[in-house]
Write a protein that holds these residues in place. Structure first.
Motif, PDB file in Angstrom:
ATOM      1  N   ARG A  53      -9.645   2.884 -12.929  1.00  0.00           N
ATOM      2  CA  ARG A  53      -9.360   3.372 -14.286  1.00  0.00           C
ATOM      3  C   ARG A  53     -10.426   2.893 -15.258  1.00  0.00           C
ATOM      4  O   ARG A  53     -10.626   3.480 -16.324  1.00  0.00           O
ATOM      5  CB  ARG A  53      -7.984   2.877 -14.757  1.00  0.00           C
ATOM      6  N   LYS A  54     -11.109   1.798 -14.907  1.00  0.00           N
ATOM      7  CA  LYS A  54     -12.048   1.191 -15.860  1.00  0.00           C
ATOM      8  C   LYS A  54     -13.515   1.355 -15.444  1.00  0.00           C
ATOM      9  O   LYS A  54     -14.405   1.254 -16.296  1.00  0.00           O
ATOM     10  CB  LYS A  54     -11.775  -0.316 -15.973  1.00  0.00           C
ATOM     11  N   THR A  55     -13.769   1.543 -14.154  1.00  0.00           N
ATOM     12  CA  THR A  55     -15.152   1.479 -13.662  1.00  0.00           C
ATOM     13  C   THR A  55     -15.500   2.704 -12.840  1.00  0.00           C
ATOM     14  O   THR A  55     -14.742   3.095 -11.963  1.00  0.00           O
ATOM     15  CB  THR A  55     -15.317   0.238 -12.755  1.00  0.00           C
ATOM     16  N   ALA A  56     -16.678   3.253 -13.129  1.00  0.00           N
ATOM     17  CA  ALA A  56     -17.150   4.395 -12.335  1.00  0.00           C
ATOM     18  C   ALA A  56     -17.772   3.867 -11.042  1.00  0.00           C
ATOM     19  O   ALA A  56     -18.570   2.931 -11.072  1.00  0.00           O
ATOM     20  CB  ALA A  56     -18.196   5.177 -13.123  1.00  0.00           C
ATOM     21  N   VAL A  57     -17.358   4.432  -9.912  1.00  0.00           N
ATOM     22  CA  VAL A  57     -17.941   4.025  -8.632  1.00  0.00           C
ATOM     23  C   VAL A  57     -18.627   5.226  -7.990  1.00  0.00           C
ATOM     24  O   VAL A  57     -18.364   6.376  -8.348  1.00  0.00           O
ATOM     25  CB  VAL A  57     -16.876   3.418  -7.680  1.00  0.00           C
ATOM     26  N   ASP A  58     -19.481   4.933  -7.013  1.00  0.00           N
ATOM     27  CA  ASP A  58     -20.264   5.994  -6.367  1.00  0.00           C
ATOM     28  C   ASP A  58     -19.785   6.302  -4.953  1.00  0.00           C
ATOM     29  O   ASP A  58     -20.183   7.307  -4.370  1.00  0.00           O
ATOM     30  CB  ASP A  58     -21.737   5.583  -6.291  1.00  0.00           C
ATOM     31  N   LEU A  59     -18.968   5.395  -4.396  1.00  0.00           N
ATOM     32  CA  LEU A  59     -18.475   5.597  -3.036  1.00  0.00           C
ATOM     33  C   LEU A  59     -17.218   4.743  -2.867  1.00  0.00           C
ATOM     34  O   LEU A  59     -17.167   3.609  -3.354  1.00  0.00           O
ATOM     35  CB  LEU A  59     -19.522   5.167  -1.996  1.00  0.00           C
ATOM     36  N   VAL A  60     -16.228   5.287  -2.204  1.00  0.00           N
ATOM     37  CA  VAL A  60     -15.009   4.531  -1.894  1.00  0.00           C
ATOM     38  C   VAL A  60     -14.846   4.490  -0.378  1.00  0.00           C
ATOM     39  O   VAL A  60     -14.908   5.529   0.290  1.00  0.00           O
ATOM     40  CB  VAL A  60     -13.756   5.170  -2.533  1.00  0.00           C
ATOM     41  N   LEU A  61     -14.680   3.278   0.137  1.00  0.00           N
ATOM     42  CA  LEU A  61     -14.358   3.103   1.560  1.00  0.00           C
ATOM     43  C   LEU A  61     -12.981   2.463   1.596  1.00  0.00           C
ATOM     44  O   LEU A  61     -12.817   1.329   1.150  1.00  0.00           O
ATOM     45  CB  LEU A  61     -15.361   2.158   2.237  1.00  0.00           C
ATOM     46  N   THR A  62     -12.008   3.174   2.115  1.00  0.00           N
ATOM     47  CA  THR A  62     -10.668   2.606   2.124  1.00  0.00           C
ATOM     48  C   THR A  62     -10.054   2.644   3.510  1.00  0.00           C
ATOM     49  O   THR A  62     -10.204   3.620   4.252  1.00  0.00           O
ATOM     50  CB  THR A  62      -9.734   3.315   1.127  1.00  0.00           C
ATOM     51  N   ASP A  63      -9.377   1.551   3.840  1.00  0.00           N
ATOM     52  CA  ASP A  63      -8.610   1.523   5.067  1.00  0.00           C
ATOM     53  C   ASP A  63      -7.433   2.480   4.887  1.00  0.00           C
ATOM     54  O   ASP A  63      -6.960   2.692   3.775  1.00  0.00           O
ATOM     55  CB  ASP A  63      -8.110   0.095   5.322  1.00  0.00           C
ATOM     56  N   ALA A  64      -6.980   3.055   6.001  1.00  0.00           N
ATOM     57  CA  ALA A  64      -5.845   3.982   5.900  1.00  0.00           C
ATOM     58  C   ALA A  64      -4.529   3.198   5.800  1.00  0.00           C
ATOM     59  O   ALA A  64      -3.689   3.460   4.948  1.00  0.00           O
ATOM     60  CB  ALA A  64      -5.809   4.906   7.106  1.00  0.00           C
ATOM     61  N   GLN A  65      -4.390   2.216   6.693  1.00  0.00           N
ATOM     62  CA  GLN A  65      -3.108   1.504   6.785  1.00  0.00           C
ATOM     63  C   GLN A  65      -3.106   0.286   5.885  1.00  0.00           C
ATOM     64  O   GLN A  65      -3.629  -0.768   6.246  1.00  0.00           O
ATOM     65  CB  GLN A  65      -2.838   1.065   8.241  1.00  0.00           C
ATOM     66  N   ILE A  66      -2.536   0.448   4.714  1.00  0.00           N
ATOM     67  CA  ILE A  66      -2.391  -0.670   3.774  1.00  0.00           C
ATOM     68  C   ILE A  66      -0.909  -0.743   3.426  1.00  0.00           C
ATOM     69  O   ILE A  66      -0.288   0.293   3.164  1.00  0.00           O
ATOM     70  CB  ILE A  66      -3.222  -0.418   2.489  1.00  0.00           C
ATOM     71  N   PRO A  67      -0.320  -1.954   3.454  1.00  0.00           N
ATOM     72  CA  PRO A  67       1.114  -2.058   3.162  1.00  0.00           C
ATOM     73  C   PRO A  67       1.437  -1.567   1.752  1.00  0.00           C
ATOM     74  O   PRO A  67       0.572  -1.507   0.883  1.00  0.00           O
ATOM     75  CB  PRO A  67       1.387  -3.559   3.278  1.00  0.00           C
ATOM     76  N   ASP A  68       2.684  -1.218   1.548  1.00  0.00           N
ATOM     77  CA  ASP A  68       3.210  -0.740   0.264  1.00  0.00           C
ATOM     78  C   ASP A  68       2.715   0.667  -0.070  1.00  0.00           C
ATOM     79  O   ASP A  68       3.464   1.606  -0.121  1.00  0.00           O
ATOM     80  CB  ASP A  68       2.888  -1.702  -0.897  1.00  0.00           C
ATOM     81  N   GLU A  69       1.442   0.788  -0.368  1.00  0.00           N
ATOM     82  CA  GLU A  69       0.898   2.121  -0.663  1.00  0.00           C
ATOM     83  C   GLU A  69      -0.396   2.251   0.139  1.00  0.00           C
ATOM     84  O   GLU A  69      -1.273   1.410   0.030  1.00  0.00           O
ATOM     85  CB  GLU A  69       0.605   2.255  -2.157  1.00  0.00           C
ATOM     86  N   ASP A  70      -0.504   3.311   0.942  1.00  0.00           N
ATOM     87  CA  ASP A  70      -1.619   3.345   1.890  1.00  0.00           C
ATOM     88  C   ASP A  70      -2.850   4.073   1.354  1.00  0.00           C
ATOM     89  O   ASP A  70      -2.861   4.594   0.234  1.00  0.00           O
ATOM     90  CB  ASP A  70      -1.169   3.945   3.234  1.00  0.00           C
ATOM     91  N   GLY A  71      -3.899   4.083   2.197  1.00  0.00           N
ATOM     92  CA  GLY A  71      -5.177   4.666   1.788  1.00  0.00           C
ATOM     93  C   GLY A  71      -5.076   6.151   1.467  1.00  0.00           C
ATOM     94  O   GLY A  71      -5.742   6.657   0.558  1.00  0.00           O
ATOM     95  N   TYR A  72      -4.257   6.890   2.226  1.00  0.00           N
ATOM     96  CA  TYR A  72      -4.116   8.335   1.975  1.00  0.00           C
ATOM     97  C   TYR A  72      -3.564   8.565   0.566  1.00  0.00           C
ATOM     98  O   TYR A  72      -3.997   9.473  -0.156  1.00  0.00           O
ATOM     99  CB  TYR A  72      -3.160   8.979   2.986  1.00  0.00           C
TER     100      TYR A  72
END
Lengths: 196, 155
Positions: A53-72
Motif C-alpha cells: 500500500r505504501k511502496t512501489a515494487v518491481d517484482l513479487v516472489l511469493t510462496d503459495a502456502q502461507i498460513p492464514d492467508e495464502d499466496g494465491y
C-alpha cells in the motif's frame, strides 16, 4: 537466456513473501546474487499488503502456502484491490506442491507464472527474464485480472464467438484471391541481381 | 457474459532485462549459485530431522498414526521440498512431491492407503541414504515409486 545476456537489477525493488524465515533468507541471498539488493521480506500476507500500500515494487516472489492467508489470495488482492502503483506488477508464485483444490486458484490468481520448488538460481533467473519479456496482454474482467492465461493463439471454441475484440473469426483464413501458381512462388524465391 | 478489457502493460522490470550496463547472466548465476554449497550440510541435517519426525508419527508401526492429522504429513513433505534447494541432485523433493500427491488424494477421497504411504516413506529414507550414490540409483528408486503410486491409487 544466454550466458552473455545482461541484466541490471540494481534498482529493482523486489518483495519476497514466505512464512519460513530460512526460505526467505535463502531466496533473498539468491536474488541478491542477481544484483537485486533492494528487498522487502514479509513473513505473512498482511505485512505484504501493508507494504504494498505504501511502496512501489518491481517484482513479487511469493510462496503459495502461507498460513492464514495464502499466496494465491495475496496475488488476487494485488490484481483487484491493491493500489494502482502495484496493480500490474510481475508476480511469480513459488510452490512446493499444489493441491488439486488449489490448481484453479493458481491459474486464476493473476500471477504471471507459477514456479516449482526447489527453485534453482538458473530456473529463477530464467523466469525473471521470461516475465520481463512477457508480451501477453493484461485481461481485466469481473472474474479475472491478470496476464492473458492463454499461451496459445487458438481462438474461441468452434461455433462460438470470442469475447475479446481481437479473437479470430471462424471465417478468417478462407481464401479471398486465387492461390499463387508454383511459378509465382518460385520467382519469389529465386535470387536476382538488383541495379543499385 | 462480462466484458473483458485487454491492454498492454510495460513493467519497469522489462527495462532492466538486457540493460547493457548490467551484469552478464553468467556472473549473476555464479554469484547466486555460490549461496548454496555453504548451506548444504545444514539443510541435510534439517532434512534428517524432518524425516525422523515423519517416521516417528506416520511410519510403519508408529503408534497412533491413524489418529494423526494427515495434513501434518503433507506439511512435513513441503518442508523437505523447501530444504532440497541446496541438494536437488538427491531427488528427495521428487519423493516428497509424490507423497504430497498421495496425501492430497487420500484427503480428497476420505480414505488412506497406509501401505502406499509406507512405500513412499521408505523411498524417502532410501533416497537420503543414497545421497552419495549414482543418479541411476536415484532414478531407479523414483521410477519404482511412480509405478507403486500408479498401481495403488489407480491413477
Amino acid at each position: 537466456m544466454l550466458a552473455s545476456d545482461k541484466i541490471n537489477l540494481e534498482k529493482m525493488q523486489v518483495m519476497l513473501v514466505d512464512d519460513n524465515q530460512q526460505g526467505l533468507d535463502i531466496m533473498g541471498q539468491i536474488v541478491a546474487g542477481f544484483g537485486a539488493r533492494n528487498q522487502f521480506k514479509c513473513a505473512n500476507v498482511k505485512d505484504a499488503k501493508d507494504l504494498l500500500r505504501k511502496t512501489a515494487v518491481d517484482l513479487v516472489l511469493t510462496d503459495a502456502q502461507i498460513p492464514d492467508e495464502d499466496g494465491y489470495s495475496l496475488v488476487r488482492w494485488i490484481r483487484t484491490e491493491g493500489p494502482e502503483m502495484n496493480r500490474y506488477v510481475p508476480i511469480l508464485i513459488v510452490t512446493g506442491h499444489t493441491r488439486r483444490s488449489d490448481i484453479f486458484r493458481g491459474r486464476d490468481s493473476g500471477a504471471n507464472f507459477v514456479v516449482a520448488k526447489p527453485v534453482t538460481p538458473r530456473a529463477l533467473l530464467e523466469r525473471i527474464f521470461w516475465v520481463g519479456r512477457d508480451e501477453r496482454k493484461f485481461i481485466e474482467c469481473d472474474s479475472y485480472v491478470g496476464p492473458d492465461r492463454r499461451f496459445k493463439r487458438e481462438g474461441p471454441p468452434a461455433g462460438m464467438e470470442g469475447r475479446r475484440e481481437d479473437d479470430l473469426h471462424g471465417q478468417l483464413g478462407d481464401a479471398s484471391e486465387p492461390n499463387l501458381s508454383q511459378d509465382e512462388i518460385n520467382a519469389m524465391m529465386r535470387p536476382a541481381k538488383v541495379a543499385v | 457474459m462480462s466484458k473483458a478489457r485487454k491492454f498492454r502493460v510495460r513493467s519497469r522490470l522489462s527495462k532492466m532485462i538486457n540493460d547493457p550496463h548490467g551484469i552478464t547472466v553468467q556472473k549473476a548465476l555464479a554469484a547466486a549459485n555460490a549461496v548454496l554449497p555453504p548451506i548444504r550440510e545444514a539443510t541435510l541435517a534439517q532434512t534428517d530431522d524432518v524425516l525422523a519426525e515423519i517416521h516417528r508419527r506416520f511410519g510403519r508401526g508408529a503408534p497412533g498414526r491413524t489418529s494423526e492429522n494427515l495434513l501434518d504429513l503433507y506439511k512435513l513433505c513441503l518442508r523437505i521440498i523447501d530444504l532440497a534447494i541446496a541438494t536437488p541432485e538427491i531427488g528427495l523433493h521428487e519423493g516428497a512431491h509424490a507423497l504430497c500427491d498421495l496425501v492430497d488424494l487420500s484427503l480428497d477421497r476420505g480414505r488412506v492407503d497406509w501401505e502406499a504411504i509406507d512405500v513412499h516413506i521408505e523411498v524417502l529414507r532410501l533416497l537420503r541414504a543414497s545421497a552419495n550414490q549414482s543418479e541411476l540409483q536415484r532414478d531407479l528408486l523414483l521410477m519404482g515409486l511412480k509405478k507403486v503410486a500408479a498401481k495403488r491409487v489407480g491413477t
